[in-house]
Enzyme design. Structure first.
Site, PDB file in Angstrom:
ATOM      1  N   SER A   1       0.796  -1.375   0.022  1.00  0.00           N
ATOM      2  CA  SER A   1      -0.080  -0.238  -0.070  1.00  0.00           C
ATOM      3  C   SER A   1       0.767   1.206  -0.110  1.00  0.00           C
ATOM      4  O   SER A   1       1.835   1.269  -0.764  1.00  0.00           O
ATOM      5  CB  SER A   1      -0.899  -0.012   1.340  1.00  0.00           C
ATOM      6  OG  SER A   1      -1.898   0.771   1.171  1.00  0.00           O
TER       7      SER A   1
ATOM      8  N   HIS B   1      -7.877  -5.197  -0.136  1.00  0.00           N
ATOM      9  CA  HIS B   1      -6.665  -4.559   0.238  1.00  0.00           C
ATOM     10  C   HIS B   1      -5.795  -5.210   1.238  1.00  0.00           C
ATOM     11  O   HIS B   1      -4.810  -5.414   1.416  1.00  0.00           O
ATOM     12  CB  HIS B   1      -6.864  -3.185   0.341  1.00  0.00           C
ATOM     13  CG  HIS B   1      -5.592  -2.193   0.284  1.00  0.00           C
ATOM     14  ND1 HIS B   1      -4.684  -2.143  -0.596  1.00  0.00           N
ATOM     15  CD2 HIS B   1      -5.194  -1.350   1.302  1.00  0.00           C
ATOM     16  CE1 HIS B   1      -3.734  -1.332  -0.270  1.00  0.00           C
ATOM     17  NE2 HIS B   1      -4.084  -0.903   0.882  1.00  0.00           N
TER      18      HIS B   1
ATOM     19  N   ASP C   1      -8.671  -6.481  -4.526  1.00  0.00           N
ATOM     20  CA  ASP C   1      -8.300  -5.256  -4.094  1.00  0.00           C
ATOM     21  C   ASP C   1      -8.800  -4.081  -4.974  1.00  0.00           C
ATOM     22  O   ASP C   1      -8.201  -3.596  -5.888  1.00  0.00           O
ATOM     23  CB  ASP C   1      -6.885  -5.353  -3.942  1.00  0.00           C
ATOM     24  CG  ASP C   1      -6.239  -3.717  -3.174  1.00  0.00           C
ATOM     25  OD1 ASP C   1      -7.013  -2.890  -2.944  1.00  0.00           O
ATOM     26  OD2 ASP C   1      -5.122  -3.646  -3.049  1.00  0.00           O
TER      27      ASP C   1
END
Lengths: 381, 381
Positions: B161, B358, B325
């Site tokens: 991320s 995610h 995601d």
């Protein structure tokens, strides 16, 4: 949701309209068990009821909609009703043929009885005391409005999103009073993700110090901060990622300032939408509209079997979804279609390629409108 | 993001660890132009730096992470570091081979200098006066930490991320100091939708009456309501719609009460996560972490041409994304891969089928971990 009003050449407006109030004195028992001793419904009509009273169409609104569906109150009004692009003489929902009824749902904040209405028992706004209303209750109150107007049978009910749930519920609750249901950008119930977004919005409102447990009216304030956050969040889910990318992308408002002020145009848009809504809409109504969405689940009493839930339906259907709608995805519309087909009902299904996400149902997309025009043209009155 | 700690049979733990502070007295000029006269970085290390000092790996954290990446401080700790499932003897990032460094980023709230740190000039917390920090600044400060540790070259940088953005930035800012970059569940910049979610979170915090323009420390309070809303919203975006459906669906907590209390298990989960986070994390840090995400855009100075932006990169890459995601979709990872390939760099790309959205980057998915294990096994030290 966005207000769109366009008047293409060759399409007419319903013109200047006015809202009316229907008062109901008989107590209404809600799904929760609560009883409203009396209530008002604010409504508008467009077109003319025919002699056979067979051409009425109810338009059900979504989260933040109201009874002002088409036309203007004054020539100088900047915008027309929220579905004016759809409704009028020679428009897809043609008021030369149909008698169209728009109303503000119970619990609303645009004239129908709701949390901001004055409770006759106390002389003060209901506030938190106004009961939770459900899709079922709305449809029941709409049926009472029909009785009031002397109309037994609806040619059609149309609604998008939460409005589509009402259209579906009409066919379940009053199978003999509705001929056609147009269920647009909707779902047979909310997903966990949908409920989650609603819960964040509600918590933003309810934890605003100016919410006062729903009785902010008596404190002469409104939970503006919370409602603003709720609306900003809502706007993200109404648009598709792609539509936001195309409209705003990473466009900067100005030079980067390295601050928490507006840097990106996306931020500016959201703040504007949030501020505007927070100055207009009632927070208690917002809470109730999202809760009605959460609760709606006609299959719940049938062990989750939607086909079984729809076994008494008689209406014909148009189910329509938009490819980029991630809030009420096409897959959810297909669940409705499958359940209808399982019951050997007549259903047309259209999956419209559109970039605008959930908001597409309010847009004057040519393909979308041509489908609605075609469907309404074959509705017999 | 969720904390996961599992210890499968045959995989070791780094055991009991302790955090250390590195103090830097030389002024650091940030991307914004602001200068930090001095600062601290809190860090941990696992494994042993080899004689050639060629086996160091930096682990970069995401929005709410910190330096405590693996191991426990005390045997009695309930949970281990946030990526403990990945790092340890014989684990995919094997501490028998690598010297692993975790640190808390500048602007954080876990020991590195940040808004809640005491400003030596005033004797009070920095609060709003702590500058905006960017991904570039973090990487620059990480390079100073390497200098401090006497390490010239990194075997690898890994991050998920926002951490993946730092891994990418390392290859841009210090092309000769990094051999491998592992960019997981990341993107070359945020989409408009990503920015929008961040903005709603920030506005929830900044409009909380207890925010006091960022100087809540001196009012002995915290903008808990706003931070809670921000975290609830975050959780929705970390999980996929399907994962939420599988885990919570429309499960009711109890009988329907027709209220705004918890009705659905989904709501209970979100409230719990929001409350927990709001009691632990610093709101000013949350603002800065989201802003760093918003700003990161290495292609900005190259007219949006990411391939041009990466022209000086020398490192080899593993880019990895997860199918479910939607916050950092596989398409965004493929943009990075394309730009690397345009520069004839060595890049492996894996798109892992995973249901968890995610958050999958923190989960001990067997396929995912086998890819990381395989990649790290071929990294020469």
């Amino acid at each position: 949701m966005s207000e769109i009003s366009t008047n293409s050449v060759g399409f007419g407006s319903v013109g200047i309209v006015s809202a009316q109030t229907a008062h109901f004195d008989a107590p209404l028992t809600l799904k929760s068990g609560a009883v409203l001793p009396s209530f008002d419904l604010m409504y508008e009509t467009y077109g003319t009821l025919n002699a056979a009273k067979s051409n009425a169409v109810i338009v059900c609104h979504a989260l933040s909609g109201n009874h002002h569906v088409a036309g203007k109150y004054h020539e100088s009004d900047k915008s027309a009703g929220w579905w004016d692009n759809l409704i009028g003489p020679n428009k897809p929902l043609d008021t030369n043929k149909f008698f169209v009824i728009g109303l503000n749902n119970l619990g609303g904040c645009h004239g129908s009885s709701g949390p901001s209405s004055v409770n006759a028992d106390t002389g003060k706004p209901f506030g938190a005391a106004f009961p939770i209303v459900t899709v079922d209750d709305w449809v029941n109150s709409q049926a009472l409005l029909l009785d009031y107007l002397g109309i037994e049978t609806l040619a059609a009910v149309i609604g998008g999103s939460l409005g589509g749930m009402q259209a579906l519920q009409w066919t379940l609750a009053y199978p003999t009073r509705i001929k056609h249901a147009l269920v647009i950008a909707s779902a047979p119930n909310l997903t966990a993700q949908n409920i989650a977004f609603n819960e964040v919005a509600r918590q933003a409102i309810m934890t605003d110090p100016e919410f006062y447990a729903g009785d902010y009216y008596s404190h002469n304030t409104v939970p503006r901060r919370g409602l603003r956050i709720a609306r900003m969040l809502g706007h993200i889910t109404y648009l598709s990622d792609d539509a936001m990318g195309a409209k705003f992308g990473r466009k900067l408002k100005d030079e980067i300032k390295y601050s928490f002020d507006v840097e990106f145009e996306m931020e500016s848009y959201l703040r504007y939408q949030g501020d505007k809504f927070a100055g207009e809409f009632d927070a208690n109504t917002y809470l109730r509209m999202t809760r009605a969405l959460d609760y709606y689940d006609p299959a719940l009493d049938f062990g989750g079997d939607l086909s079984a839930a729809l076994s008494k339906v008689k209406a014909e259907f148009l189910v329509l979804s938009f490819t980029s709608d991630w809030r009420f995805s096409p897959a959810r519309s297909r669940e409705i279609v499958k359940a209808l087909l399982d019951n050997e009902l007549t259903v047309s299904y259209a999956e419209v390629t559109a970039a605008h996400g959930h908001d597409a149902f309010l847009m004057p997309d040519a393909h979308y409108h041509s489908i609605l025009r075609s469907y309404f043209s074959q509705v017999e009155v």
